[in-house]
Design a protein around this motif. Structure first.
Motif, PDB file in Angstrom:
ATOM      1  N   GLY A 199      -2.670  -7.864   6.474  1.00 27.31           N
ATOM      2  CA  GLY A 199      -2.113  -7.394   5.208  1.00 27.31           C
ATOM      3  C   GLY A 199      -2.389  -5.915   4.990  1.00 27.31           C
ATOM      4  O   GLY A 199      -1.504  -5.144   4.609  1.00 27.31           O
ATOM      5  N   LEU A 200      -3.614  -5.510   5.267  1.00 27.15           N
ATOM      6  CA  LEU A 200      -3.996  -4.107   5.066  1.00 27.15           C
ATOM      7  C   LEU A 200      -3.272  -3.190   6.045  1.00 27.15           C
ATOM      8  O   LEU A 200      -2.810  -2.107   5.686  1.00 27.15           O
ATOM      9  CB  LEU A 200      -5.509  -3.953   5.215  1.00 27.15           C
ATOM     10  CG  LEU A 200      -6.324  -4.498   4.027  1.00 27.15           C
ATOM     11  CD1 LEU A 200      -7.799  -4.645   4.399  1.00 27.15           C
ATOM     12  CD2 LEU A 200      -6.146  -3.608   2.800  1.00 27.15           C
ATOM     13  N   GLU A 201      -3.172  -3.646   7.297  1.00 26.36           N
ATOM     14  CA  GLU A 201      -2.512  -2.811   8.307  1.00 26.36           C
ATOM     15  C   GLU A 201      -1.007  -2.701   8.004  1.00 26.36           C
ATOM     16  O   GLU A 201      -0.425  -1.621   8.123  1.00 26.36           O
ATOM     17  CB  GLU A 201      -2.744  -3.408   9.704  1.00 26.36           C
ATOM     18  CG  GLU A 201      -2.135  -2.599  10.848  1.00 26.36           C
ATOM     19  CD  GLU A 201      -2.797  -1.236  11.044  1.00 26.36           C
ATOM     20  OE1 GLU A 201      -3.833  -0.973  10.401  1.00 26.36           O
ATOM     21  OE2 GLU A 201      -2.261  -0.429  11.827  1.00 26.36           O
ATOM     22  N   LEU A 202      -0.407  -3.825   7.576  1.00 24.41           N
ATOM     23  CA  LEU A 202       1.017  -3.800   7.240  1.00 24.41           C
ATOM     24  C   LEU A 202       1.257  -2.834   6.082  1.00 24.41           C
ATOM     25  O   LEU A 202       2.191  -2.033   6.090  1.00 24.41           O
ATOM     26  CB  LEU A 202       1.511  -5.207   6.879  1.00 24.41           C
ATOM     27  CG  LEU A 202       2.999  -5.300   6.534  1.00 24.41           C
ATOM     28  CD1 LEU A 202       3.866  -4.937   7.744  1.00 24.41           C
ATOM     29  CD2 LEU A 202       3.366  -6.696   6.039  1.00 24.41           C
ATOM     30  N   ALA A 214      -7.439   7.985   8.195  1.00 24.99           N
ATOM     31  CA  ALA A 214      -6.025   7.642   8.413  1.00 24.99           C
ATOM     32  C   ALA A 214      -5.491   6.743   7.310  1.00 24.99           C
ATOM     33  O   ALA A 214      -4.315   6.800   6.956  1.00 24.99           O
ATOM     34  CB  ALA A 214      -5.850   6.968   9.771  1.00 24.99           C
ATOM     35  N   GLY A 215      -6.369   5.912   6.753  1.00 25.18           N
ATOM     36  CA  GLY A 215      -5.917   4.978   5.729  1.00 25.18           C
ATOM     37  C   GLY A 215      -6.025   5.527   4.318  1.00 25.18           C
ATOM     38  O   GLY A 215      -5.780   4.814   3.354  1.00 25.18           O
ATOM     39  N   ILE A 254      -3.553  -5.556  15.400  1.00 22.70           N
ATOM     40  CA  ILE A 254      -4.625  -5.372  14.435  1.00 22.70           C
ATOM     41  C   ILE A 254      -5.889  -5.027  15.215  1.00 22.70           C
ATOM     42  O   ILE A 254      -6.238  -5.732  16.163  1.00 22.70           O
ATOM     43  CB  ILE A 254      -4.893  -6.675  13.637  1.00 22.70           C
ATOM     44  CG1 ILE A 254      -3.593  -7.313  13.175  1.00 22.70           C
ATOM     45  CG2 ILE A 254      -5.837  -6.414  12.477  1.00 22.70           C
ATOM     46  CD1 ILE A 254      -2.783  -6.488  12.225  1.00 22.70           C
ATOM     47  N   GLU A 255      -6.568  -3.938  14.801  1.00 23.66           N
ATOM     48  CA  GLU A 255      -7.800  -3.549  15.489  1.00 23.66           C
ATOM     49  C   GLU A 255      -9.001  -4.231  14.854  1.00 23.66           C
ATOM     50  O   GLU A 255      -8.886  -4.879  13.821  1.00 23.66           O
ATOM     51  CB  GLU A 255      -7.960  -2.027  15.434  1.00 23.66           C
ATOM     52  CG  GLU A 255      -6.936  -1.314  16.304  1.00 23.66           C
ATOM     53  CD  GLU A 255      -6.724   0.138  15.887  1.00 23.66           C
ATOM     54  OE1 GLU A 255      -7.592   0.675  15.186  1.00 23.66           O
ATOM     55  OE2 GLU A 255      -5.681   0.698  16.244  1.00 23.66           O
ATOM     56  N   GLY A 256     -10.118  -4.063  15.461  1.00 21.12           N
ATOM     57  CA  GLY A 256     -11.358  -4.567  14.882  1.00 21.12           C
ATOM     58  C   GLY A 256     -11.684  -5.973  15.332  1.00 21.12           C
ATOM     59  O   GLY A 256     -10.984  -6.573  16.143  1.00 21.12           O
ATOM     60  N   ASN A 309      -3.444 -11.871  -5.478  1.00 21.06           N
ATOM     61  CA  ASN A 309      -3.176 -10.568  -6.094  1.00 21.06           C
ATOM     62  C   ASN A 309      -4.030  -9.413  -5.585  1.00 21.06           C
ATOM     63  O   ASN A 309      -3.990  -8.321  -6.128  1.00 21.06           O
ATOM     64  CB  ASN A 309      -3.300 -10.677  -7.613  1.00 21.06           C
ATOM     65  CG  ASN A 309      -2.226 -11.597  -8.177  1.00 21.06           C
ATOM     66  OD1 ASN A 309      -1.100 -11.614  -7.677  1.00 21.06           O
ATOM     67  ND2 ASN A 309      -2.575 -12.384  -9.165  1.00 21.06           N
ATOM     68  N   SER A 310      -4.866  -9.672  -4.582  1.00 16.97           N
ATOM     69  CA  SER A 310      -5.595  -8.585  -3.944  1.00 16.97           C
ATOM     70  C   SER A 310      -5.829  -9.007  -2.496  1.00 16.97           C
ATOM     71  O   SER A 310      -5.656 -10.178  -2.151  1.00 16.97           O
ATOM     72  CB  SER A 310      -6.929  -8.338  -4.655  1.00 16.97           C
ATOM     73  OG  SER A 310      -7.815  -9.418  -4.406  1.00 16.97           O
TER      74      SER A 310
END
Lengths: 488, 483
Positions: free
Chosen positions: B176-179, B326-327, B109-111, B224-225
């Motif tokens: 979660g976001l990267e996955l 990229a995202g 995970i970056e950042g 849920n988010s």
């Protein structure tokens, strides 16, 4: 009484015009109407469907559309194979009235082969038992002595063939459930190599052990039935890919040079003297007919029974979980879903089924898994290893099918362990997945049939049938129970 | 002295695969079908029906495993997980236990809240049916009755389990976001949290900082988010620390995140632990994944989000902008790549796409794919700005015209008379007019108040309808000052 009717004889007669399928089917149905009140082999007799199928077979055969060895032949099905549109109960109250929306692969193959399906036969509930007494719809009785059991769990199917209310029948063999009732009723019963016959649509008892197999009057007939139902099925992930071995390749070849192993662990003192005597006599004659006989020791056989009674209930505890009253079968209402499921299962399952579900659940539980289920799996690999080693030296292994001939109703129901012991000689072939067959070789002093068992390595069916047929001709067993109807 | 508590967080993620058919039967995967219309004996658990594994699903889980740097097991087997539930037709779920398809990987995970998150396992299983509890508050406990829909029963589900290595709620969210980005890039699932095609559960415990043993864990559901995931975990960590600070003890249980109240609430208490009596599925044989199969899947892996971000940074995009592009949705990424291939300057193309284009589309509620904007339009627009043929502000109007289907950027600029005026002579008059209209400000500018240059340039732009070249205007102003 004329020579016994067989599948091969009837098939030839239908093709030379001397017999019709309708005549044959009527004879089987007549045998059923004469014997059912005394033996209770059928749970559902599909008179109308059978006669329609027979008429169809006659017109197809008349038009030259020959569908093979079972075309027009009356065949009965153990009531744990699902049949589209025909009630399928597993002899359990929980499924009483259940009409499946699809047919088992074996049923489809029989239908494609033009067989006449006569009906569904009685069994120990969910195939759990060795006497066909554990049926929610009453026991099946042995036609050789109706005070005695026909063996089990496929007792109904065995009896239909013994009395001629079908010319062949399918059973399922998890620990001997085809071979043991065949032995006790004087017919041929065969368990194929695991994976040779599709289990799709067989309501499972223990998935890794269950295998569908034929009951017939002769070894050659067993070859014919198996040839129709065997073969890869994409709906069964445990079905063996590739082509089926040439099943009748060994028929008529005799015993010359065949290496026969006599299993030391199957010469038990507890075995009835008449059974031991009959088996020894056959082995002697096999040797006289050119077989090379040697004694083989398989030490793991001593533990096979214990391992089996852990593995089979463990798998059953999960297999039978789906009978919960939610989607099909009988439902007993409750205060909430869990209560409904619990009441449905308590009411729907018989005592022996509940006993095995509890046994299996316990064997898989955390803290007990290694000591019970895990240990049983180790024994299972030992049995396989012992058998693999034995088959390096011999072509087949032989011994009795059952330690006793047919016992009286109620004799073993009070003590489950004595009942379990009746499977002691048949279980190893289920643990190893190997084919095995029981051939009737004579009667004891009480006039009860004795079965002789032949076992072979995986996919060794051609040799198995070769040896079984030779045993059959040595024994020349051609008696029928007095109850039997005439199919001539 | 107060104890400093350290959170220990593990995430379990379920992903519904977008296969054509279900995991163990031939039924199509279709979430829009009428209830109980995409079912068969196998996914209804009818007596006698048998499961046959879907090899396309195995292809997909291998992609996920390889993307997460896992090793792929040569021999893998399915297990039965036994529990009774009305929407679980066999009353066991076919899942995996000690021999999953993929094991031992990681996701970087970056950042700021980044770091490496270890992946314990990725395994294949089947989804259950759906219970609709009718009456009461919609939960099973108060329902009058429940309706069951088995369309979802048997849909292939992949479970991705991290090691208990996540150290903060922020890191959990970033994971979660990267996955999700990885899953989407692989094309194996649309991974939409709001539609349940990706679902996260968190296992959380706290322990005194520096301790090596693990505390009692609590499972959090109903996040849920990605924002609620971060909030729920942060809340639960504080709740546990408070319970322990107050001398209480943590009960092993499942808690549900209440989004409105901003708290986790106790669900069912797990008594000790659940005994699922796992044993190997006897209806299937062990699956062999040979090197050839693995190589084929490895060869099909697309560029992963982290590699894509690095590549974009190499093109001159900043870290934030690279991640933003990229995202983004696949069609935006495609347009970016296409515009760069066609000669557009990467940072400018990225700026326009992620800025004005996205904003304009949002205003008009159009998708990029459905809009009139083409790759060549975008390249042309960026080129017109860079060559000072139109001003940045005029370019926004040009873009609006292009999106409205008025033609190419050049045509729109021409038609709307937005071509930039760089001719000093033509602008001299405008500069003069603005100075004469704002004498006071010009006085102050002349007095050295340099920031007023911007004011005058702005006034000239306004006067010329955005067509003036601000550089030329500013030059003219400076020339006047030095006079």
């Amino acid at each position: 009484m004329s020579a016994r009717q067989t599948i091969r004889r009837a098939a030839a007669a239908m093709r030379d015009g001397s017999l019709t399928s309708v005549e044959l089917t009527r004879a089987a149905l007549k045998a059923a109407s004469m014997t059912e009140s005394q033996v209770h082999a059928y749970l559902t007799l599909d008179t109308e469907g059978a006669l329609q199928a027979a008429e169809m077979a006659d017109s197809e055969l008349g038009a030259g559309d020959d569908r093979g060895p079972l075309h027009g032949i009356p065949i009965a099905l153990k009531d744990n194979m699902v049949t589209k549109g025909i009630e399928t109960t597993c002899s359990s109250r929980i499924l009483s009235g259940y009409v499946p929306p699809y047919s088992a692969t074996v049923v489809e193959r029989l239908e494609e082969g033009g067989a006449v399906i006569t009906g569904k036969t009685n069994l120990d509930e969910f195939a759990m038992g060795s006497s066909t007494e554990h049926s929610a719809f009453g026991p099946t009785r042995n036609p050789w002595d109706t005070d005695r059991v026909p063996g089990g769990s496929s007792g109904g199917s065995a009896v239909t063939v013994a009395v001629g209310s079908a010319l062949g029948a399918l059973g399922s063999d998890t620990g001997g459930s085809v071979r043991q009732p065949a032995s006790l009723t004087g017919v041929v019963g065969m368990k194929p190599t695991y994976g040779l016959v599709s289990r799709y649509g067989l309501i499972p008892f223990a998935s890794s052990l269950d295998q569908i197999g034929p009951f017939t009057r002769t070894v050659a007939d067993a070859v014919d039935v198996l040839s129709v139902i065997a073969g890869h099925d994409p709906h069964d992930a445990t079905s063996i890919p590739g082509s089926v071995p040439n099943l009748d390749a060994g028929l008529g070849r005799g015993l010359d040079g065949v290496k026969v192993g006599v299993v030391s662990e199957m010469q038990r003192d507890e075995t009835e003297p008449a059974v031991r005597g009959a088996v020894a006599n056959i082995i002697e004659q096999m040797e006289a007919n050119g077989a090379k006989v040697q004694e083989v020791s398989l030490p793991s056989f001593e533990y096979a029974l214990s391992a089996y009674y852990l593995i089979a209930p463990a798998e059953a505890s999960a297999n039978l979980a789906r009978f919960d009253g939610v989607r099909y079968g009988n439902r007993v209402d409750g205060a909430n879903v869990a209560d409904m499921m619990s009441k449905t299962r308590a009411d729907g399952f018989g005592a022996e089924v509940i006993r095995r579900i509890l046994l299996g659940t316990y064997a898989l539980s955390a803290g007990h898994f290694d000591a019970f289920y895990g240990q049983a799996l180790k024994v299972r690999s030992l049995v396989r290893r012992d058998l693999d080693a034995a088959y390096e030296d011999v072509d087949v292994l032989v011994g009795p099918t059952s330690p006793t001939t047919a016992f009286e109703l109620g004799a073993k129901t009070a003590d489950p362990l004595t009942m379990y012991l009746t499977d002691v000689f048949t279980i190893p072939a289920n643990l190893s997945g190997h084919p095995a067959i029981s051939v009737p070789v004579g009667l004891d002093e009480a006039g009860l049939p004795i079965g002789f068992q032949v076992m072979a390595p995986a996919l060794g069916e051609p040799t198995l049938f070769q040896v079984a047929e030779a045993v059959e001709s040595i024994a020349a067993f051609d008696q029928e129970p007095e109850l039997a109807g005439s199919l001539a | 002295m107060t104890t400093t508590w350290e959170p220990v967080i593990g995430l379990e993620t379920h992903v519904e695969l977008e296969t054509e058919s279900k995991m163990f039967c031939g039924c199509p995967v279709d979430f829009n079908a009428e209830p109980n219309t995409v079912t068969c004996p196998v996914c209804l658990g009818l007596p006698g029906a048998l499961p046959v594994p879907n090899r396309r699903a195995i292809d997909m889980i291998m992609k996920i495993g390889l993307a997460l740097n896992c090793s792929i097991s040569e021999h893998t087997i399915f297990h039965r997980k036994n529990y009774f539930y009305a929407d679980l037709p066999k009353n066991y779920q076919i899942s995996q236990f000690d021999l999953p398809v993929c094991e031992e990987g990681f996701l970087d995970i970056e950042g700021e809240a980044g770091g490496r998150v270890g992946i314990e396992r990725v395994h294949q299983e089947e989804d259950t049916g759906k219970s609709n509890h009718m009456g009461g508050d919609g939960r099973i406990t108060s329902a009058e009755y429940s309706l069951l829909d088995f369309n979802r029963s048997g849909v292939p589900l992949v479970e991705i389990v991290t090691k208990p290595e996540i150290r903060s709620a922020t890191q959990a969210r970033a994971y979660g976001l990267e996955l999700r980005a990885v899953i989407v890039s692989l094309g194996v699932s649309d991974a939409k949290l709001e539609e349940g095609s990706i679902r996260f559960d968190a296992n959380i415990s706290v322990r005194p900082k520096g301790a090596t043993t693990l505390g009692t864990k609590v499972e959090i559901k109903n996040m849920n988010s990605y924002r609620s995931m971060e909030r729920a975990i942060a809340h639960e960590v504080i709740r546990q620390a408070q319970v322990l600070d107050d001398g209480g003890r943590i009960v092993q249980e499942t808690r549900h995140w209440d989004e409105d109240a901003g708290v986790t609430r106790s669900g069912r208490v797990k008594e000790g632990f659940s005994d699922y009596r796992f044993f190997s599925e006897p209806d299937m044989v062990p699956m062999v994944i040979d090197q050839e199969w693995q190589d084929r899947i490895a060869g099909e892996l697309p560029e992963l989000p982290s590699d894509r971000r690095k590549r974009y940074q190499g093109m001159g995009l900043g870290e934030y902008q690279a991640a933003l592009v990229a995202g983004s949705e696949p069609e935006l990424v495609q347009m970016f790549e296409g515009a760069v291939d066609a000669g557009g300057s990467p940072p400018s193309v990225a700026n326009w796409l992620t800025g004005e284009v996205v904003a304009a589309l949002r205003r008009s509620d159009h998708s990029l794919a459905a809009s009139a904007l083409t790759i060549s339009h975008l390249v042309e627009l960026v080129g017109l700005v860079e060559s000072s043929t139109i001003s940045t502000s005029a370019a926004k109007a040009v873009l609006a015209g292009v999106l409205d289907g008025e033609g190419s950027p050049g045509e729109v600029a021409e038609a709307r008379d937005l071509l930039q005026v760089s001719d000093a002579g033509a602008l001299e008059a405008a500069v003069g007019q603005v100075i004469s209209e704002n004498p006071e400000e010009f006085e102050r500018l002349s007095g050295g108040e340099q920031k007023l240059i911007g004011f005058f340039v702005g006034q000239v732009m306004k006067l010329t309808g955005g067509k003036a070249d601000p550089k030329v205007v500013s030059g003219l102003l400076r020339a006047r000052l030095s006079d």
